[in-house]
Design an enzyme around this catalytic site. Structure first.
Site, mmCIF file in Angstrom:
data_model
loop_
_atom_site.group_PDB
_atom_site.id
_atom_site.type_symbol
_atom_site.label_atom_id
_atom_site.label_comp_id
_atom_site.label_asym_id
_atom_site.label_seq_id
_atom_site.Cartn_x
_atom_site.Cartn_y
_atom_site.Cartn_z
ATOM 1 N N SER A 1 43.303 17.251 24.873
ATOM 2 C CA SER A 1 44.231 16.364 24.172
ATOM 3 C C SER A 1 44.994 15.539 25.202
ATOM 4 C CB SER A 1 45.215 17.180 23.346
ATOM 5 O OG SER A 1 46.259 16.342 22.903
ATOM 6 N N HIS B 1 40.550 14.176 22.701
ATOM 7 C CA HIS B 1 41.376 14.237 21.488
ATOM 8 C C HIS B 1 42.599 13.355 21.707
ATOM 9 C CE1 HIS B 1 42.720 16.269 17.770
ATOM 10 N NE2 HIS B 1 43.930 16.275 18.307
ATOM 11 N N ASP C 1 46.097 12.236 20.196
ATOM 12 C CA ASP C 1 47.133 12.584 19.208
ATOM 13 C C ASP C 1 48.049 11.398 18.929
ATOM 14 O OD1 ASP C 1 47.106 15.883 20.402
ATOM 15 O OD2 ASP C 1 46.742 15.274 18.339
ATOM 16 N N MET D 1 51.046 9.742 16.888
ATOM 17 C CA MET D 1 52.222 10.188 16.134
ATOM 18 C C MET D 1 53.156 8.999 15.909
ATOM 19 S SD MET D 1 53.022 13.720 18.141
ATOM 20 C CE MET D 1 51.664 14.730 18.770
ATOM 21 N N HIS E 1 43.373 11.876 16.046
ATOM 22 C CA HIS E 1 44.111 12.718 15.096
ATOM 23 C C HIS E 1 45.351 11.949 14.667
ATOM 24 C CE1 HIS E 1 46.654 16.698 14.737
ATOM 25 N NE2 HIS E 1 46.545 16.075 13.573
ATOM 26 N N MET F 1 48.647 11.697 13.061
ATOM 27 C CA MET F 1 49.815 12.375 12.533
ATOM 28 C C MET F 1 50.817 11.288 12.148
ATOM 29 S SD MET F 1 49.895 15.480 15.277
ATOM 30 C CE MET F 1 48.851 14.615 16.438
ATOM 31 N N MET G 1 45.734 23.168 12.288
ATOM 32 C CA MET G 1 46.831 23.090 13.255
ATOM 33 C C MET G 1 47.370 24.502 13.494
ATOM 34 S SD MET G 1 47.031 20.027 14.167
ATOM 35 C CE MET G 1 48.527 20.153 15.148
ATOM 36 N N ASP H 1 43.798 23.169 16.855
ATOM 37 C CA ASP H 1 44.630 22.304 17.694
ATOM 38 C C ASP H 1 46.044 22.863 17.766
ATOM 39 O OD1 ASP H 1 45.532 18.744 17.336
ATOM 40 O OD2 ASP H 1 46.140 20.269 18.792
ATOM 41 N N SER I 1 47.981 21.320 27.084
ATOM 42 C CA SER I 1 48.607 21.879 28.296
ATOM 43 C C SER I 1 47.667 22.802 29.069
ATOM 44 C CB SER I 1 49.911 22.605 27.949
ATOM 45 O OG SER I 1 49.869 23.148 26.672
HETATM 46 C C1 DX5 Z 1 50.581 18.826 18.279
HETATM 47 C C2 DX5 Z 1 49.522 18.300 19.187
HETATM 48 C C3 DX5 Z 1 49.142 19.372 20.165
HETATM 49 C C4 DX5 Z 1 48.195 18.910 21.197
HETATM 50 C C5 DX5 Z 1 47.681 20.089 21.980
HETATM 51 O O1 DX5 Z 1 50.976 17.847 17.430
HETATM 52 O O2 DX5 Z 1 48.387 17.897 18.421
HETATM 53 O O3 DX5 Z 1 48.614 20.442 19.459
HETATM 54 O O4 DX5 Z 1 47.133 18.265 20.621
HETATM 55 O O5 DX5 Z 1 48.682 20.499 22.822
HETATM 56 P P1 DX5 Z 1 48.682 22.003 23.407
HETATM 57 O O6 DX5 Z 1 47.248 22.377 23.659
HETATM 58 O O7 DX5 Z 1 49.490 21.903 24.678
HETATM 59 O O8 DX5 Z 1 49.317 22.836 22.340
HETATM 60 ZN ZN ZN Z 2 45.802 16.843 17.591
#
Ligand code: DX5
Ligand code: ZN
Length: 221
Positions: free
Chosen positions: A9, A34, A36, A38, A67, A69, A138, A176, A199
């Site tokens: 991600s 991936h 993310d 937002m 993804h 969000m 999630m 995720d 992370s």
């Molecule tokens: C949450 C994000 C996280 C990210 C992954 O909204 O979607 O889940 O992708 O981050 P880690 O692997 O650090 O939880």
């Molecule tokens: Zn995600």
């Protein structure tokens, strides 16, 4: 034969060196990237948009797993498809008509994914599962990388795996949130085949490529 997929991600990556980070993921064997997205409305954080996806598209060879969000995703799926998304995943909580949304995403030439917040029951996906190319569970409350894994989501992965099997779906079952060397095996055993990790990859003490290799080792073991 199940294909296991690792999707770093990139919100956890060093944005000042994003092309380098992407190439490190690719050379170490990551399968997807991936992304993310937002909007600060559906989730309490703002990250990236179509412009950044387009930049990553130029740097990356890997499929881009976007993804969303965001609220009102129907207004933005075309922009993300044009920016180079290969897959677009939307939240059940933001789409009154999930099957129709999946149809629209596919009409743009992308594969179509559905996902749900931890508090939303798996049954919320029932109407759309037959049309989905991917279902995402999630395992943190969406919004931030680096959160603690929610073990109570393992049951939801098991539930969705049996729902997908019951309709003989070939959809990917992706997870995720808090995916690490410790939690990935739990989600794999529960039936997931695609793993998003932020992370655990980009904050790995030996660097991004080492993070990818370490997780790839357990996805394919
Ligand atoms: C949450 C994000 C996280 C990210 C992954 O909204 O979607 O889940 O992708 O981050 P880690 O692997 O650090 O939880
Ligand atoms: Zn995600």
């Amino acid at each position: 034969m199940t294909k296991y997929i690792l999707a770093p991600s990139i919100i956890a990556a060093d944005f000042t060196r994003i092309a380098e980070e992407i190439h490190a993921c690719e050379s170490a064997g990551a399968d997807w990237l991936h992304m993310d997205v937002m909007d600060g409305h559906f989730v309490p954080n703002i990250t990236i948009g179509p412009l950044f996806v387009e930049a990553c598209r130029k740097a990356a060879k890997l499929p881009l797993d976007v993804h969303l969000m965001i609220s009102e995703p129907e207004k933005y799926i075309e922009a993300f498809a044009k920016a180079g998304a290969d897959n677009i995943t939307v939240h059940a909580e933001t789409c009154p008509d999930l099957p129709e949304m999946l149809r629209k995403i596919k009409s743009l030439g992308c594969t179509a994914g559905i996902t749900l917040n931890p508090a939303t029951p798996a049954s919320a996906l029932d109407s759309a599962l037959p049309f989905a190319d991917l279902a995402l569970v999630m395992s943190v409350h969406p919004g931030f990388s680096g959160q603690k894994f929610m073990p109570e989501m393992i049951g939801k992965v098991e539930e969705l795996r049996s729902k997908l099997n019951a309709i003989r779906s070939n959809a990917h079952l992706e997870v995720d949130g808090g995916i690490s060397l410790d939690t990935l095996p739990l989600m794999k055993k529960a039936g997931a085949n695609a793993f998003v990790a932020g992370s655990a990859v980009f904050n790995h003490p030996q660097g991004t490529a080492a993070g990818v290799r370490a997780l790839k080792e357990i996805t394919s073991s």
